[in-house]
Design an enzyme around this catalytic site. Structure first.
Site, PDB file in Angstrom:
ATOM      1  N   ARG A  26       2.369  15.513   5.341  1.00 42.93           N
ATOM      2  CA  ARG A  26       3.257  15.987   6.412  1.00 42.93           C
ATOM      3  C   ARG A  26       4.744  15.919   6.043  1.00 42.93           C
ATOM      4  O   ARG A  26       5.599  16.389   6.773  1.00 42.93           O
ATOM      5  CB  ARG A  26       2.978  15.212   7.701  1.00 42.93           C
ATOM      6  CG  ARG A  26       1.764  15.790   8.425  1.00 42.93           C
ATOM      7  CD  ARG A  26       1.503  15.085   9.721  1.00 42.93           C
ATOM      8  NE  ARG A  26       0.908  13.778   9.496  1.00 42.93           N
ATOM      9  CZ  ARG A  26       0.951  12.781  10.373  1.00 42.93           C
ATOM     10  NH1 ARG A  26       1.575  12.930  11.512  1.00 42.93           N
ATOM     11  NH2 ARG A  26       0.356  11.631  10.104  1.00 42.93           N
TER      12      ARG A  26
ATOM     13  N   SER B  37      54.494  18.624 -10.378  1.00 42.17           N
ATOM     14  CA  SER B  37      53.444  19.352  -9.649  1.00 42.17           C
ATOM     15  C   SER B  37      52.933  20.565 -10.420  1.00 42.17           C
ATOM     16  O   SER B  37      53.655  21.161 -11.210  1.00 42.17           O
ATOM     17  CB  SER B  37      54.005  19.826  -8.306  1.00 42.17           C
ATOM     18  OG  SER B  37      54.325  18.693  -7.533  1.00 42.17           O
TER      19      SER B  37
ATOM     20  N   GLY C 234     -10.092   3.385   2.940  1.00 44.57           N
ATOM     21  CA  GLY C 234      -9.605   2.496   3.999  1.00 44.57           C
ATOM     22  C   GLY C 234      -8.650   1.437   3.478  1.00 44.57           C
ATOM     23  O   GLY C 234      -8.540   1.210   2.274  1.00 44.57           O
TER      24      GLY C 234
ATOM     25  N   LEU D  83       0.848  -1.192   0.000  1.00 47.36           N
ATOM     26  CA  LEU D  83       0.000   0.000   0.000  1.00 47.36           C
ATOM     27  C   LEU D  83       0.887   1.246   0.000  1.00 47.36           C
ATOM     28  O   LEU D  83       1.763   1.404   0.846  1.00 47.36           O
ATOM     29  CB  LEU D  83      -0.922   0.009   1.222  1.00 47.36           C
ATOM     30  CG  LEU D  83      -1.839  -1.218   1.379  1.00 47.36           C
ATOM     31  CD1 LEU D  83      -2.921  -0.945   2.420  1.00 47.36           C
ATOM     32  CD2 LEU D  83      -2.459  -1.659   0.066  1.00 47.36           C
TER      33      LEU D  83
ATOM     34  N   ALA E   7      -0.655   4.452  -1.101  1.00 46.71           N
ATOM     35  CA  ALA E   7      -1.562   5.522  -1.518  1.00 46.71           C
ATOM     36  C   ALA E   7      -1.609   6.665  -0.519  1.00 46.71           C
ATOM     37  O   ALA E   7      -2.431   7.558  -0.638  1.00 46.71           O
ATOM     38  CB  ALA E   7      -2.962   4.947  -1.733  1.00 46.71           C
TER      39      ALA E   7
HETATM   40  C1  UD1 Z   1      -3.439   1.235  10.394  1.00 45.32           C
HETATM   41  C2  UD1 Z   1      -4.110   0.033  11.007  1.00 45.32           C
HETATM   42  C3  UD1 Z   1      -3.781  -0.022  12.509  1.00 45.32           C
HETATM   43  C4  UD1 Z   1      -2.287  -0.087  12.685  1.00 45.32           C
HETATM   44  C5  UD1 Z   1      -1.607   1.089  11.979  1.00 45.32           C
HETATM   45  C6  UD1 Z   1      -0.120   0.910  11.974  1.00 45.32           C
HETATM   46  C7  UD1 Z   1      -6.190  -0.312   9.740  1.00 45.32           C
HETATM   47  C8  UD1 Z   1      -7.641  -0.097   9.708  1.00 45.32           C
HETATM   48  N1  UD1 Z   1      -5.539   0.150  10.812  1.00 45.32           N
HETATM   49  O1  UD1 Z   1      -3.987   2.383  11.015  1.00 45.32           O
HETATM   50  O2  UD1 Z   1      -4.371  -1.152  13.106  1.00 45.32           O
HETATM   51  O3  UD1 Z   1      -1.951  -0.084  14.056  1.00 45.32           O
HETATM   52  O4  UD1 Z   1      -2.020   1.141  10.581  1.00 45.32           O
HETATM   53  O5  UD1 Z   1       0.479   2.054  11.454  1.00 45.32           O
HETATM   54  O6  UD1 Z   1      -5.636  -0.914   8.835  1.00 45.32           O
HETATM   55  N2  UD1 Z   1      -3.911   3.403   2.963  1.00 45.32           N
HETATM   56  C9  UD1 Z   1      -4.264   3.362   1.644  1.00 45.32           C
HETATM   57  N3  UD1 Z   1      -5.544   3.643   1.278  1.00 45.32           N
HETATM   58  C10 UD1 Z   1      -6.493   3.943   2.193  1.00 45.32           C
HETATM   59  C11 UD1 Z   1      -6.133   4.008   3.544  1.00 45.32           C
HETATM   60  C12 UD1 Z   1      -4.830   3.709   3.911  1.00 45.32           C
HETATM   61  O7  UD1 Z   1      -3.412   3.079   0.789  1.00 45.32           O
HETATM   62  O8  UD1 Z   1      -7.637   4.171   1.793  1.00 45.32           O
HETATM   63  C13 UD1 Z   1      -2.515   3.109   3.356  1.00 45.32           C
HETATM   64  C14 UD1 Z   1      -1.868   4.369   3.893  1.00 45.32           C
HETATM   65  O9  UD1 Z   1      -1.153   5.010   2.879  1.00 45.32           O
HETATM   66  C15 UD1 Z   1      -0.936   3.858   4.934  1.00 45.32           C
HETATM   67  C16 UD1 Z   1      -1.582   2.562   5.398  1.00 45.32           C
HETATM   68  O10 UD1 Z   1      -2.505   2.198   4.409  1.00 45.32           O
HETATM   69  O11 UD1 Z   1       0.323   3.544   4.387  1.00 45.32           O
HETATM   70  C17 UD1 Z   1      -2.207   2.684   6.757  1.00 45.32           C
HETATM   71  O12 UD1 Z   1      -3.266   3.595   6.673  1.00 45.32           O
HETATM   72  P1  UD1 Z   1      -3.568   4.643   7.792  1.00 45.32           P
HETATM   73  O13 UD1 Z   1      -4.733   5.440   7.383  1.00 45.32           O
HETATM   74  O14 UD1 Z   1      -2.331   5.348   8.186  1.00 45.32           O
HETATM   75  O15 UD1 Z   1      -4.027   3.672   8.948  1.00 45.32           O
HETATM   76  P2  UD1 Z   1      -3.851   3.890  10.472  1.00 45.32           P
HETATM   77  O16 UD1 Z   1      -5.018   4.646  10.979  1.00 45.32           O
HETATM   78  O17 UD1 Z   1      -2.506   4.385  10.783  1.00 45.32           O
END
Ligand code: UD1
Ligand code: MG
Length: 449
Positions: free
Chosen positions: A17, A390, A82, A10, A12
């Site tokens: 930040r 040199s 998600g 993943l 995306a």
């Molecule tokens: C997620 C986990 C959480 C874990 C944490 C670790 C879920 C629901 N939760 O939470 O249990 O402790 O990571 O860091 O999975 N992403 C996508 N598309 C989306 C949403 C997310 O590609 O629609 C990718 C994000 O770029 C990121 C990763 O998935 O790299 C995690 O997504 P993020 O939204 O950061 O999840 P957390 O709330 O941190």
């Protein structure tokens, strides 16, 4: 029997930040984009196919990734709904019959192949789902692993957790492994009925449990699964990577009196019994053979250093440098696209570019190869046993023959044949007693003024 493995990465994330025009997963650790570190770990863990999920409009991510590795497929998640939704952007791959499926993250670059191996091992031992957890120093924000009787029953997102559940420090890294034959079905069953209306990949755990499937958790050190959201975390991850690399180098026979001051790149290779003194930077593309010494404050990039060579202190080796056995490049020298032959020495304050130097040549202090006319680059050739006095300028294209000598201070614009002396400078004239007269005259001027 060998098992096949699909990895979905993943990538995306918005990465706002990072405050950068560069997409987050292309920021580099040890000179390699974070997402490529993850791809490499997947390959080393026996991955057969990798698919990277990027956000809409991330065309440069796709092309950059394919520059590094053109066997990777890129799929697009058009809306951020998600982590489960992101994984399903790769559903066409999930539905193919891979034995194991690993879900990784492009901004979690320190994941190690051995950890992924362990996860695959659990799958091969009958687990349908394996979650990689870690003991968090500060669990706030992470999903918590709810373990009951040694079994993983659910992952509760921080925002959805009860006060009791928030006291749990065993957290979800996000990295998971699925039995490939059920992965697509399981992830498609995930709904978005939670506080954020997101499709949580983590819900795969409770769904798998409700179907009587085997769900396990494995753990790893927190630093291995540290994510990068800003440049402070990027530097923290870099520091961990460097520490690992230094340790590996030393255990493989490289001496470093001050390892914490030495910076490596992702592809640095160094042979046994080589010494790397303090404050040396290896950028990409450097290999050093055995028994060499890289002295303090040198910067090396795209250079091949032979056995027993000595570099620095304060040397700069740029791409295309090749130092053959026992050659030396000393203090305040810059070398670019040049071969320094066996046993040859460029010891002091020189610039050597677009040059081929034979064996046992001696390049005197301050020698400059004038390789650039403002438009084109030109080649200099210096023969075996040649001696360059040199402060000489060798105006390329020019060739100095074997055993030839160039007199100090020469500006050489024509080839010097082998065994010849090339001399090209103003002729010296001495005028007896003139020094004293000049002093007297100058003192008189001072007194008058
Ligand atoms: C997620 C986990 C959480 C874990 C944490 C670790 C879920 C629901 N939760 O939470 O249990 O402790 O990571 O860091 O999975 N992403 C996508 N598309 C989306 C949403 C997310 O590609 O629609 C990718 C994000 O770029 C990121 C990763 O998935 O790299 C995690 O997504 P993020 O939204 O950061 O999840 P957390 O709330 O941190
Ligand atoms: Mg996150």
């Amino acid at each position: 029997m060998r098992k096949t493995c699909l990895t979905i990465i993943l990538a995306a994330g918005e990465g706002t930040r990072m405050k950068s025009a560069t997409p987050k997963v292309l920021h580099e650790v040890a000179g390699l984009p974070m997402v490529v570190h993850v791809l490499n770990a997947a390959n080393q863990a026996g991955g057969d196919k990798s698919v990277v999920v990027v956000g809409a409009g991330a065309d440069n991510v796709a092309s950059k990734i394919n520059n590094w590795n053109n066997e990777v497929s890129i799929v697009i998640q058009n809306e951020r709904l998600g982590t489960a939704h992101a994984v399903l952007a790769a559903d066409e791959w999930l539905r193919q019959s891979f034995d194991d499926v690993l879900i990784l993250y492009g901004d979690v670059p320190l994941i190690q192949a051995k950890t992924l191996h362990n996860m695959r091992h659990e799958l091969q031992n009958g687990a349908d789902l394996v979650v990689l957890g870690f003991e968090a120093a500060n669990p706030t924000g992470y999903g918590r692993l709810i373990v009951d009787d040694g079994q993983l029953v659910a992952i509760r997102e921080h925002k959805d957790a009860s006060d009791d559940e928030k006291t749990i420090s065993l957290c979800n890294s996000g990295i998971m492994g699925f039995n490939g034959s059920i992965a697509s079905e399981l992830i498609r069953a995930i709904e978005n009925n939670n506080s954020q209306n997101e499709y949580y990949l983590t819900d795969a755990v409770s769904i798998a449990r409700s179907k009587g499937l085997k769900v396990v958790a494995t753990t790893v050190a927190e630093e291995d699964v540290q994510g990068v959201n800003n440049r402070v975390q990027l530097a923290e991850v870099e520091a961990v990577w460097q520490q690992r690399k230094r340790k590996e180098m030393m255990l493989n026979g490289v001496s470093m009196p001050a390892p914490e001051t030495v910076q490596f790149a992702h592809d640095t290779e160094i042979g046994r019994d080589t010494i790397v003194e303090p404050n040396v930077v290896f950028a990409s593309g450097v290999s050093v053979a055995e028994n060499a010494t890289i002295r303090a404050f040198s910067h090396l990039e795209g250079a091949e250093i032979g056995e027993g060579c000595i570099v620095g202190p304060y040397a700069r080796l740029r791409p295309g440098t090749s130092m053959l056995h026992g050659s030396k490049v000393g203090n305040f020298c810059e070398v670019k696209k040049a071969t320094i032959g066996i046993g040859s020495k460029v010891n002091h304050l020189s610039y050597i570019g677009d040059t081929i130097i034979g064996t046992k040549a001696n390049i005197g202090a301050g020698t400059i190869t004038c390789n650039y006319d403002g438009i084109n680059k030109h080649q200099t050739k210096i023969g075996n046993n040649a001696f360059i006095g040199s402060n000489s300028s060798l105006v390329a294209p020019v060739e100095i023959g074997d055993n030839a000598i160039v007199a100090a201070g020469s500006v050489v614009t024509k080839d010097v044949p082998q065994d010849a002396l090339g001399i090209s400078r103003g002729k010296q004239i001495n005028k007896d007693h003139l020094a004293g007269k000049i002093r007297l005259r100058n003192e008189a001027k001072k007194n008058a003024g």
